[in-house]
Design an enzyme around this catalytic site. Structure first.
Site, PDB file in Angstrom:
ATOM      1  N   ARG A 126      45.388  32.985  34.634  1.00 37.11           N
ATOM      2  CA  ARG A 126      44.154  33.411  33.969  1.00 37.11           C
ATOM      3  C   ARG A 126      44.355  33.429  32.451  1.00 37.11           C
ATOM      4  NH1 ARG A 126      41.522  38.980  35.494  1.00 37.11           N
ATOM      5  NH2 ARG A 126      43.684  39.663  35.289  1.00 37.11           N
ATOM      6  N   ARG A 170      49.819  46.323  40.548  1.00 35.69           N
ATOM      7  CA  ARG A 170      48.363  46.530  40.651  1.00 35.69           C
ATOM      8  C   ARG A 170      47.898  46.321  42.093  1.00 35.69           C
ATOM      9  NH1 ARG A 170      47.079  42.472  36.071  1.00 35.69           N
ATOM     10  NH2 ARG A 170      44.931  42.516  36.777  1.00 35.69           N
TER      11      ARG A 170
END
Ligand code: AP5
Length: 212
Positions: A126, A170
């Site tokens: 990303r 995460r």
């Protein structure tokens, strides 16, 4: 339209929430974006949040509920909103119930389903624009010119928390703290599950169908 988009890191919440908010003409409320803005501005909140975010942990419920409550006090929230990345703990979900009161009955919750093995590749490739917040992917959704944001011309960069180590943390936080939130909305019969794998346009259509 009052919508919560929920899903693991990298499931496409930000990508889809921006589109949905633009189409519906309602604000896109991303607690991640709010925190990154605070970090960039060097505010007290930003100084507290920066090391937690970088390591892939969750910022405390008190701080998050504080910034969300302030945002809900603005008049543009009355016409609707898309919540992205909030609530992500049961304490936050219960806090949201208190903030919205009776309006909670009108909340629609869409969960993007993306398996863990697809997440790491999505996140490590990303790139985001630190200036306007546009989201890219080096393979699936690259900017037209290398490293340059199509919208505002700024240099696109990897987020500080987009390392493989932080992504795994995460993901752990999602399974530990946020899956109970999806169960909470399932028990209220307001949760719709959407397959988050496939072209971005197709996933968007599925989300729209889940809300119709
Ligand atoms: P936040 O910014 O909310 O991050 P996140 O939930 O980890 O989600 P991401 O932004 O990483 O991913 P996304 O689902 O938005 O996916 P995207 O559209 O970018 O939070 C960051 C941190 O802030 C947290 O770790 C925490 O520390 C803190 N925080 C925030 N909110 C908090 C809260 N409520 N409580 C406590 N702490 C909080 O897409 C990912 C990539 O995939 C992109 O490159 C995109 O182009 C690509 N992509 C998108 N869709 C597709 C598709 N269909 N096919 C292929 N590629 C795709």
């Amino acid at each position: 339209m009052k919508v919560i988009l929920i899903g693991p890191p990298g499931s496409g919440k930000g990508t889809q929430a921006k589109r949905l908010a633009a189409k519906l003409g309602v604000p896109h409320i991303s607690t991640g974006d709010m925190l990154r803005e605070a970090v960039a501005d060097g505010t007290e909140l930003g100084l507290k949040a920066a090391p937690i975010m970088k390591s892939g942990g969750l910022v405390s419920d008190d701080l998050i509920l504080g910034i969300v409550q302030d945002r809900f006090a603005k008049p543009d929230m009355e016409k609707g909103y898309i919540l992205d990345g909030f609530p992500r703990t049961l304490v936050q979900a219960e806090g949201l119930d208190k903030i919205v009161g009776n309006d909670g009955e009108r909340l629609r919750v869409t969960e993007l389903l993306v398996p863990d093995d697809a997440i790491v590749r999505r996140i490590t490739l990303r790139r985001t624009c630190p200036s306007c917040g546009a989201i890219y992917h080096l393979e699936n959704q690259p900017p037209a010119t290398d490293s340059v944001c199509d919208r505002c011309g700024a240099e696109v960069i990897a987020r500080a928390d987009d390392t493989e180590e932080a992504v795994r943390k995460r993901l752990d936080a999602f399974h530990r703290d946020t899956v109970p939130v999806t169960d909470y909305y399932k028990s209220k019969s307001v949760l719709r599950e959407v397959d988050g794998i496939g072209p971005i346009d197709e996933v968007f259509e599925r989300i729209e169908q889940s809300l119709s």
